[in-house]
Scaffold this active site. Structure first.
Site, PDB file in Angstrom:
ATOM      1  CG  ASP A 227      -2.126   0.956   0.967  1.00 35.39           C
ATOM      2  OD1 ASP A 227      -2.030   1.790   0.029  1.00 35.39           O
ATOM      3  OD2 ASP A 227      -3.128   0.894   1.695  1.00 35.39           O
TER       4      ASP A 227
HETATM    5  C1  BGC Z   1      -4.887   3.479  -0.048  1.00 35.03           C
HETATM    6  C2  BGC Z   1      -4.948   2.496  -1.209  1.00 35.03           C
HETATM    7  C3  BGC Z   1      -4.688   3.241  -2.501  1.00 35.03           C
HETATM    8  C4  BGC Z   1      -3.352   3.913  -2.405  1.00 35.03           C
HETATM    9  C5  BGC Z   1      -2.984   4.692  -3.642  1.00 35.03           C
HETATM   10  C6  BGC Z   1      -3.600   4.267  -0.044  1.00 35.03           C
HETATM   11  O1  BGC Z   1      -3.619   5.274   0.913  1.00 35.03           O
HETATM   12  O2  BGC Z   1      -4.999   2.767   1.176  1.00 35.03           O
HETATM   13  O3  BGC Z   1      -6.187   1.862  -1.232  1.00 35.03           O
HETATM   14  O4  BGC Z   1      -4.752   2.355  -3.569  1.00 35.03           O
HETATM   15  O5  BGC Z   1      -3.349   4.816  -1.315  1.00 35.03           O
HETATM   16  O6  BGC Z   1      -3.738   5.858  -3.728  1.00 35.03           O
END
Ligand code: BGC
Length: 753
Positions: A227
């Site tokens: 993530d």
């Molecule tokens: C979120 C993800 C997301 C990623 C990219 C993170 O903060 O938890 O779900 O895909 O950011 O934006």
């Protein structure tokens, strides 16, 4: 896939492939023919940043915004998920996107989770089936998916640090199965590791999760991507199985990998393995190909949205709206719809249907008139009393009033959890004031997480829970209100009476860096049904404009611990509609506490008025099993399991019992086994008892015998080792019995010492 001979790359070049170039792209190596890959958020659309890449989704180029997962789940229809997956896949391809970051398959542990709009359900089967359909259809178009957030990311509070403490059975039965199903059925290109810790270890550095379970047990072949910003220790993360770190950190962590290899703390083979997995992703389309069919996708967005809304209540047949009516439409959401959640999944929609306009269009052809009053302001500003008075006046002059209510992005979003289930107080006051004067009141809700209906539920005639319906939600709502489409959604999560009733209430969102999943497997309806806690509307509930009958249930054992189910569904009403056949299993009682019933199969069937269909469904071994932590595997309790057809998780309309052979696990005894385990052992128990009796003089004497039995009862929970020591009996006296429980041939049993 780009074929690259890794021996032609330096260690530095290889390490460079294992983290991003920037927020959304991987690093290319042009001389080796390795392209850069583009990853974008989603998954109910494509959020491609037009120019500067940032993490906030600013400047996202327009794309079709389909209903997010909360709504898709309520369709209970994998075809809906697949249609959306395919359309998003086409848009990703047209925009040159290699990986679309979703779907999120975390289970709704608490209705307060700020990101519940992005997740499907409180039930792992429903979640897994829909997510798998989405991923298969998306990937069939070329781009890859990223199933997230692996694992136990069920809250926003402290999400980047919190330690989720979850016992293994709960993980295996509730929080992992949706990931497992998607991996096994759809082989997603990537799995995204979560921010949080799981049982003390960051999910992104957790070898048990990322390698043992995900790859060794489930056979995942793709790449694990972090993530965004989830990596704390890059070397530990790579060693645990995390291949691609996103976003990039200007090569700092690549250098850490290189140094770790040079110092012998990490093997170069491990780096190579991850590089191969990242290179495999380059098989995904890079140059943009194809066009977005904007019109067709908007029509599709309207069609699927109509399958997602749930008709919770419809007294006095308030819906569908009749011809030639004076209709008052009330509520700011009717003109400024809330149709998706806030945060990283936010899509810049190509266009947005207004509910009011769509109602006006359909009303005209039906001889209805429409008036409108905003009733409240979305930011709580302005003259609330004046807005309310204007709305009440409009309602008084109408024959039916449709109130659009719900939550704004101020009340729910990625990044924080809600503190209450309540609708904004001004909206509750409005609903009550309008309902007091309106002859017929319909409430249409727009919210990503569950809202409480208490305090106003009984004042209104009908409630249509629209969740968040995507850019064409306004049109779909009008279709449902006028009966152009028939409501067919079912709740994918329970609607409790009170927040205090929710099973995670005492343990959500945790404290001092820890969140204990104390309710174990008793999540959502599993808890309500097992404990007997009443809810406003149960999981699986949803009304239609017609009626159904389910009859002729037949359940047959088809093999060892598997069964086939067949049931006839008849549309007994006078219009077309869809029923969802929900098959629950109420298991035989055994050595662990099980929920009284669990959803184990389902199918949505669309039927014309009067039409009947026989629906057949398979129940595999897992449908009856629990995860046995002693055996480290799935086990079926021998005996009677009841297969139930539910109108929803609470109302069972038919059931049939099956006898299953199950797993007779022969316990291997030890000196630490308790007296009751020794006495209850199916082979040794009797011999052990006789041995005990023989050890006591005059054991035949009734009084001695009774005293002895009392003594045995008292020592039931004592390990044999302790009993032998108290009685000064040498431990090797029971050696033959121990051997026998391990499978050796019976030998002479010592009578006494
Ligand atoms: C979120 C993800 C997301 C990623 C990219 C993170 O903060 O938890 O779900 O895909 O950011 O934006």
């Amino acid at each position: 896939m780009t074929h690259v001979d890794l021996s032609t790359l330096t260690l530095e070049q290889k390490a460079s492939l294992l983290s991003g170039l920037d927020f959304w792209r991987t690093k290319p190596i042009e001389e080796a023919g390795i392209p850069s890959l583009l990853l974008t958020d989603g998954p109910h659309g494509i959020r491609l940043q037009a120019e500067a890449t940032d993490h906030l989704g600013l400047n996202a180029s327009p794309a079709t915004c389909f209903p997010p997962a909360v709504a898709v789940a309520s369709s209970w229809n994998p075809d809906v998920a697949a249609k959306i997956g395919a359309a998003v896949g086409q848009e990703a391809r047209a925009l040159g996107v290699a990986i679309n970051l979703g779907p999120g398959v975390n289970i709704k542990r608490s209705p307060l989770c700020g990101r519940n709009f992005e997740y499907y359900s409180e039930d792992p089967l429903l979640t897994g089936v829909l997510a798998s359909a989405h991923v298969q259809a998306l990937q069939a178009e070329g781009p890859g998916a990223s199933v997230k957030h692996f694992a136990a990311n069920n809250q926003e509070t402290d999400r980047m640090r919190v330690n989720a403490e979850v016992d293994e059975r709960t993980l295996r039965e509730i929080y992992l199965p949706a990931f497992e199903r998607v991996v096994k059925e759809a082989q997603p290109a990537t799995v995204m590791s979560a921010y949080n810790k799981l049982n003390g270890v960051y999910a992104s550095e957790n070898p048990w999760l990322l390698t043992e379970v995900l790859r060794n047990e489930w056979g995942f072949e793709g790449a694990v991507v972090s993530d965004w910003g989830a990596v704390t220790n890059r070397v530990a993360a790579l060693a645990a199985g995390l291949d691609l770190e996103m976003p990039g950190r200007d090569g700092r962590t690549d250098a850490e990998l290189v140094q770790a290899v040079r110092e012998g703390r990490l093997s170069e083979e491990q780096v190579d393995v991850s590089v191969r997995r990242v290179l495999a992703l380059t098989a995904r389309p890079a140059p943009a190909a194809g066009e977005i069919d904007v019109e067709a996708h908007h029509v599709l967005a309207r069609e699927v949205a109509a399958e997602c809304a749930v008709l919770l209540k419809n007294d006095r047949a308030a819906l569908p709206l009749q011809q030639n009516r004076r209709i008052a439409v009330i509520g700011a959401f009717a003109t400024a719809p809330r149709f998706q959640g806030g945060g990283s999944s936010h899509i810049n929609p190509i266009r947005v249907d207004s509910g009011l306009e769509a109602i006006e269009q359909l009303a005209e052809a039906r001889g209805c008139t429409v008036s409108f009053a905003p009733g409240y302001s979305l930011d709580g500003s302005g003259d609330a009393a004046g807005l309310r008075a204007e709305a009440v006046d409009a309602a008084r002059k109408a024959e039916v009033t449709v109130i659009f209510a719900g939550l704004s992005e101020r009340e729910e979003s990625e990044g924080f959890d809600r503190a209450t289930l309540d609708l904004p107080a001004l909206q509750v006051q409005l609903i009550k004031a309008v309902a007091a004067v309106s002859p017929c009141t319909v409430v249409v809700l727009s919210n990503g997480g569950v809202v409480s209906l208490e305090g106003w539920h009984d004042d209104v005639d009908a409630i249509l829970e629209g969740w968040l319906l995507g850019q064409a939600g306004g049109g779909a709502t009008a279709d449902l209100l006028f009966g152009v489409a028939s409501p067919s959604g079912r709740l994918a999560e329970s609607l409790p009476f009170r927040l205090q009733d929710t099973p995670s209430y005492l343990n959500f969102p945790g404290e001092q860096g820890h969140v204990r999943y104390g309710e174990g497997v008793m999540v959502g309806y599993r808890a309500y049904e097992t404990i007997g806690v009443p809810v406003r509307y149960p999981f699986g509930h949803g009304l239609t404009y017609t009626s159904f009958e389910m009859s002729d249930l037949i359940v047959q054992v088809t093999g060892k611990d598997t069964a086939g189910v067949s049931v006839t569904v008849t549309n007994t009403g006078d219009r077309a509609g869809a029923q969802v056949v929900q098959v629950y299993v109420s298991p035989a009682s055994g050595s662990v506490r099980r929920p009284v019933r669990e959803l184990r199969a389902f199918q949505k069937v669309a039927l014309q008025a009067g039409e009947s269909r026989v629906v057949t469904l398979e129940l595999d071994r897992r449908a009856f099993a629990y995860y046995d932590v002693l055996q480290h595997g799935w086990a079926v309790t021998p005996g009677e399991h009841r297969v139930q057809i539910g109108e929803n998780a609470h109302v069972i309309v038919a059931e049939m019992a099956v006898q299953l052979e199950g797993d007779v696990t022969q316990m291997v005894l030890s000196l630490d086994s308790t007296m009751s385990e020794w006495l209850g052992h199916p082979v040794i128990g009797q011999m052990f008892r006789q041995g005990l009796l023989r050890a006591v003089p005059q054991a035949d004497d009734p009084e001695t015998k009774e005293r002895l039995e009392g003594l045995i009862r008292m020592t039931e929970s004592m390990p044999l080792r302790r009993v032998l020591s108290f009685l000064k009996v040498p431990e090797d006296t029971v050696a033959p019995l121990l051997a026998l429980s391990r499978g050796a041939a019976p030998g002479p049993v010592a009578a006494s010492s």
